[in-house]
Design a protein around this motif. Structure first.
Motif, PDB file in Angstrom:
ATOM      1  N   SER A   9      -3.858 -13.974  -1.570  1.00 21.22           N
ATOM      2  CA  SER A   9      -4.548 -13.154  -0.588  1.00 21.22           C
ATOM      3  C   SER A   9      -4.838 -14.030   0.625  1.00 21.22           C
ATOM      4  CB  SER A   9      -5.851 -12.597  -1.170  1.00 21.22           C
ATOM      5  OG  SER A   9      -6.730 -13.659  -1.454  1.00 21.22           O
ATOM      6  N   LYS A  95       2.087 -10.223   0.738  1.00 20.92           N
ATOM      7  CA  LYS A  95       1.494  -8.973   1.226  1.00 20.92           C
ATOM      8  C   LYS A  95       2.393  -7.787   0.893  1.00 20.92           C
ATOM      9  CE  LYS A  95      -0.343  -6.910   5.407  1.00 20.92           C
ATOM     10  NZ  LYS A  95      -0.521  -7.040   6.845  1.00 20.92           N
ATOM     11  N   GLN A  96       3.709  -7.954   1.080  1.00 20.58           N
ATOM     12  CA  GLN A  96       4.645  -6.888   0.726  1.00 20.58           C
ATOM     13  C   GLN A  96       4.599  -6.592  -0.767  1.00 20.58           C
ATOM     14  OE1 GLN A  96       8.434  -8.269   2.135  1.00 20.58           O
ATOM     15  NE2 GLN A  96       8.305  -7.089   4.030  1.00 20.58           N
ATOM     16  N   GLN A  97       4.540  -7.636  -1.568  1.00 21.16           N
ATOM     17  CA  GLN A  97       4.488  -7.461  -3.014  1.00 21.16           C
ATOM     18  C   GLN A  97       3.196  -6.758  -3.427  1.00 21.16           C
ATOM     19  OE1 GLN A  97       4.608 -11.121  -5.270  1.00 21.16           O
ATOM     20  NE2 GLN A  97       5.971 -10.179  -6.759  1.00 21.16           N
ATOM     21  N   ALA A  98       2.090  -7.083  -2.762  1.00 20.15           N
ATOM     22  CA  ALA A  98       0.820  -6.432  -3.066  1.00 20.15           C
ATOM     23  C   ALA A  98       0.868  -4.958  -2.678  1.00 20.15           C
ATOM     24  CB  ALA A  98      -0.320  -7.133  -2.333  1.00 20.15           C
ATOM     25  N   ASN A  99       1.502  -4.640  -1.559  1.00 17.39           N
ATOM     26  CA  ASN A  99       1.621  -3.240  -1.137  1.00 17.39           C
ATOM     27  C   ASN A  99       2.494  -2.455  -2.097  1.00 17.39           C
ATOM     28  OD1 ASN A  99      -0.021  -3.556   1.073  1.00 17.39           O
ATOM     29  ND2 ASN A  99       1.669  -3.926   2.490  1.00 17.39           N
ATOM     30  N   ILE A 100       3.550  -3.066  -2.599  1.00 11.41           N
ATOM     31  CA  ILE A 100       4.414  -2.395  -3.571  1.00 11.41           C
ATOM     32  C   ILE A 100       3.639  -2.141  -4.862  1.00 11.41           C
ATOM     33  CG2 ILE A 100       6.432  -2.715  -5.056  1.00 11.41           C
ATOM     34  CD1 ILE A 100       7.738  -4.171  -2.665  1.00 11.41           C
ATOM     35  N   THR A 101       2.849  -3.136  -5.298  1.00 16.82           N
ATOM     36  CA  THR A 101       2.060  -2.991  -6.520  1.00 16.82           C
ATOM     37  C   THR A 101       1.066  -1.846  -6.381  1.00 16.82           C
ATOM     38  OG1 THR A 101       2.269  -5.350  -6.949  1.00 16.82           O
ATOM     39  CG2 THR A 101       0.532  -4.181  -8.127  1.00 16.82           C
ATOM     40  N   VAL A 102       0.427  -1.741  -5.225  1.00 15.29           N
ATOM     41  CA  VAL A 102      -0.567  -0.690  -5.011  1.00 15.29           C
ATOM     42  C   VAL A 102       0.107   0.671  -4.938  1.00 15.29           C
ATOM     43  CG1 VAL A 102      -2.244   0.204  -3.354  1.00 15.29           C
ATOM     44  CG2 VAL A 102      -2.232  -2.204  -3.928  1.00 15.29           C
ATOM     45  N   THR A 103       1.239   0.786  -4.258  1.00 14.70           N
ATOM     46  CA  THR A 103       1.886   2.093  -4.109  1.00 14.70           C
ATOM     47  C   THR A 103       2.649   2.518  -5.349  1.00 14.70           C
ATOM     48  OG1 THR A 103       3.798   1.038  -3.073  1.00 14.70           O
ATOM     49  CG2 THR A 103       2.088   1.913  -1.611  1.00 14.70           C
TER      50      THR A 103
END
Length: 116
Positions: A9, A95-103
């Motif tokens: 993060s 950040k991209q990986q975190a967004n994929i995990t959330v979506t």
């Protein structure tokens, strides 16, 4: 229990890594060429080894660090802030990986539309 943790993060570790990268690049671009022999300088090599170790310790191993380290050995190419670019790339990928995990969560686990 699903593991929804984010490995990186933009907190204190990332900020410290970015500061180290910026300082190292500034030293190698602005200060070292004034009083040492440029790319063939042991001081320059020590900075690169130290920065690689510190960034790996702070952020973990990332492939972006290897080209940044190796490219510093090529004379003249050292005029690009590769450490800063590498840390920014690591953060962008995290950040991209975190967004994929959330979506990727199922629709029933997301809050209702009125709460968003």
């Amino acid at each position: 229990m699903p593991d929804d943790s984010i490995t990186l993060s933009p907190g204190p570790k990332f900020k410290t890594a970015m500061l180290i990268a910026i300082v190292a690049d500034a030293l190698q671009l602005a200060i070292f060429p004034m009083f040492v022999e440029g790319a063939f300088s042991p001081a320059d090599d020590l900075v690169d080894i130290g920065v690689a170790m510190l960034l790996t310790n702070l952020l973990g191993w990332h492939w972006e660090f290897l080209p940044s380290f190796l490219i510093k050995l090529v004379p003249g190419v050292d005029l690009v802030p590769f450490w800063t670019i590498a840390v920014a790339s690591v953060w962008r990928k995290a950040k991209q990986q975190a967004n994929i995990t959330v979506t990727d969560k199922p629709r029933d686990q997301l809050p209702p539309a009125s709460a968003r």
